[in-house]
Each structure stands twice: as structure tokens, then as C-alpha cells.
Scaffold this active site. Sequence first.
Site, PDB file in Angstrom:
ATOM      1  N   HIS A   1       5.681   9.148   3.388  1.00 56.70           N
ATOM      2  CA  HIS A   1       4.859   9.690   2.294  1.00 56.70           C
ATOM      3  C   HIS A   1       5.660  10.504   1.277  1.00 56.70           C
ATOM      4  O   HIS A   1       5.228  11.561   0.827  1.00 56.70           O
ATOM      5  CB  HIS A   1       3.715  10.523   2.856  1.00 56.70           C
ATOM      6  CG  HIS A   1       2.659   9.724   3.567  1.00 56.70           C
ATOM      7  ND1 HIS A   1       2.363   8.425   3.228  1.00 56.70           N
ATOM      8  CD2 HIS A   1       1.820  10.047   4.598  1.00 56.70           C
ATOM      9  CE1 HIS A   1       1.391   7.980   4.014  1.00 56.70           C
ATOM     10  NE2 HIS A   1       1.049   8.945   4.849  1.00 56.70           N
TER      11      HIS A   1
ATOM     12  N   HIS B   1      -4.816  10.136   0.134  1.00 57.84           N
ATOM     13  CA  HIS B   1      -4.853  10.291   1.590  1.00 57.84           C
ATOM     14  C   HIS B   1      -6.058  11.144   1.976  1.00 57.84           C
ATOM     15  O   HIS B   1      -5.941  12.191   2.593  1.00 57.84           O
ATOM     16  CB  HIS B   1      -3.551  10.930   2.077  1.00 57.84           C
ATOM     17  CG  HIS B   1      -3.212  10.623   3.506  1.00 57.84           C
ATOM     18  ND1 HIS B   1      -3.956  11.087   4.565  1.00 57.84           N
ATOM     19  CD2 HIS B   1      -2.202   9.893   4.047  1.00 57.84           C
ATOM     20  CE1 HIS B   1      -3.416  10.680   5.694  1.00 57.84           C
ATOM     21  NE2 HIS B   1      -2.346   9.948   5.410  1.00 57.84           N
TER      22      HIS B   1
ATOM     23  N   ARG C   1       5.910   4.431   4.927  1.00 56.29           N
ATOM     24  CA  ARG C   1       7.256   4.662   5.450  1.00 56.29           C
ATOM     25  C   ARG C   1       8.310   3.799   4.758  1.00 56.29           C
ATOM     26  O   ARG C   1       8.065   2.640   4.429  1.00 56.29           O
ATOM     27  CB  ARG C   1       7.284   4.385   6.957  1.00 56.29           C
ATOM     28  CG  ARG C   1       6.469   5.386   7.759  1.00 56.29           C
ATOM     29  CD  ARG C   1       6.324   4.998   9.219  1.00 56.29           C
ATOM     30  NE  ARG C   1       5.641   6.053   9.961  1.00 56.29           N
ATOM     31  CZ  ARG C   1       4.310   6.137  10.067  1.00 56.29           C
ATOM     32  NH1 ARG C   1       3.529   5.239   9.469  1.00 56.29           N
ATOM     33  NH2 ARG C   1       3.763   7.123  10.746  1.00 56.29           N
TER      34      ARG C   1
ATOM     35  N   GLU D   1      -6.200   3.792   2.624  1.00 53.55           N
ATOM     36  CA  GLU D   1      -5.196   4.135   1.624  1.00 53.55           C
ATOM     37  C   GLU D   1      -4.674   2.883   0.901  1.00 53.55           C
ATOM     38  O   GLU D   1      -3.834   2.170   1.437  1.00 53.55           O
ATOM     39  CB  GLU D   1      -4.030   4.853   2.293  1.00 53.55           C
ATOM     40  CG  GLU D   1      -4.436   6.030   3.162  1.00 53.55           C
ATOM     41  CD  GLU D   1      -3.361   6.400   4.162  1.00 53.55           C
ATOM     42  OE1 GLU D   1      -2.184   6.554   3.758  1.00 53.55           O
ATOM     43  OE2 GLU D   1      -3.685   6.515   5.366  1.00 53.55           O
TER      44      GLU D   1
END
Length: 290
Positions: A62, A131, A38, A257
Site C-alpha cells: 500500500h 480502503h 503489494r 478495493e
Amino acid sequence: MPNGDGGAVDVVLGFDTLQEYEAAHPYVGSFIGRNANRLKKEVVIAGEKIALAVNEGENQLHGGVKGFDKHVWGAAIRDESLELSLDSEDGDQGFPGNLKVKITFKLVGLRLEMQLSATTDQPTIANFTRHDYFNLCSGVKNAVVDHKLQIHGASYTELDGNMITTGRLLLVAGTPYDFTEVRAVGDADEGFDLNYVLDKTSYKLRLAAQVWAPDSDITLKVYCTQPGLQFFSAKSIMLASGKKDYLAVESPGLCLEPQYFPNSPSHSHFPSTIVLPSEVYEEQIVYDFE
């Protein structure tokens, strides 16, 4: 991936059709950019305030409305590698600069090696990740709450009520977020969606996390060069469809991630995600299955 019984396990969530990948889904098997995680809707790059495309309230998540996961990439086989390329134009989702991105995938035994690189003609943000949703059980009928997990990070980036980093780095010790010792994902009642500060900040390839499941002989080790790792247990995710014998359950897979810290441009003490025209963005992610 092969298991100890002479069989094989499909270890990542996904879909059977192209149409399902093109439809709305929570970034299943996606490559994320220009920025993982974010950002606030306004960031400062090289002294200039930049307005970004937002797709989660007041945040950009993203990479925005049309992040890298929604582009068709160029593809080529070079030697024994798959090379994907993308030209992200100046102004794409609000980001300045023409960004040329290249991702190389190479499978070495049961080890998937990913080289990430990019160049720009203006100062901009580059912070990419994968992801993938992992489930190491036999099939994806079981949730990942029983998966055992260890994360090599003793602190995390604190979040405010809007899921934006405050700038504070807090210790995981004594909190439900502590995975410095091996424990089950479901040991804490709450779901996880948190950035861990990895222990070693040398930016060399090193072990970030490892995970395995009780009914599987497969271990996954995630190596990376980035300073952070987002652990998402997907408690809020229940996919409507999936590959083969998929059954909708809470926490059908978990994400690990590698990334730079969320909303880094707002915090000068965070590792910088700004890339200059004189620089090359280069990072590495490795999934090592045993």
C-alpha cells in the site's frame, strides 16, 4: 445511510478522534497510493531497476512506509465537490518522478463518486484505491460473515507464499473464492485477501461487486474503471477501538478495493500500472447505496 425503518446505519468503520486515525491501524478509511496492494522490493520502470521502501517483509504494501494514507492533503470545496490534492516528490518511497495527485469526491443522493487523477514528470507507477471497511448491519457489533456478496469476476491472480502474484490467472469455479453467484462471506472457513479479475476489461465504469446484510435494507454496489478488485474479509483484523458503540470482533468489516493487479510491473501480460509524462492517470470509483 437510511434504512427501510426510517432510521440510519453507519456503514463504514472508523474512529471518533483524529488521534486514533493518526495512530497505527490497518488502513481504516484510507486512500492508498502510489501503489495499491503489494509490490516486490525491486521493480523495473522504463528499463531501470528501482529499489522501493518495504514495510511488509520483502514487500512494499500500500505505497510503503509513508504511503498516501500518512500524508496531509490539500483540500478545497469546488462547486459541490471536495477536491483533495497531493504532490508526491521524486523518490517518495523509492518511486521515481514528481507525481501530482488529485482526488474529487462528490455525493449525489446516496451515491459517492470519486474521480482519481495524476500526472508525472518521469515514468512511474500509479495505482490508487480506497480502503474502506464496510459493515451494513445495524451498528458495528456484528461481524460481516453473514453479509451476502457477489463479485463480477470469474478468475483471480494466484499468489505465492509471500502474497506476491505469480502471474497466473486462475478460475474461481470450484474454489472457495467463487462469488460469481451470491453467497455469504462466511460460507468458506478461510479469510479472504484476494485480487479478482473483473469480467469486463473495457476500462469503462461498470459494476464490480454488490453486498448486503441480512438485518439491513441497505445494498452497496461498487462500480469502477479498474481491471481488478481486492476482496479483504478482515478475518485477521480486530480493532482495539472504533466509532461510537464499536465492539471488537473478528471480521468487523469488509473491503472491496478497485485496483490494477498486484505487482503488475513484474508481469508483462498484466494491465500496466506505468504512467508516462505524456499521459494522465484517470480512474473512477463509485459507492452506490440503495
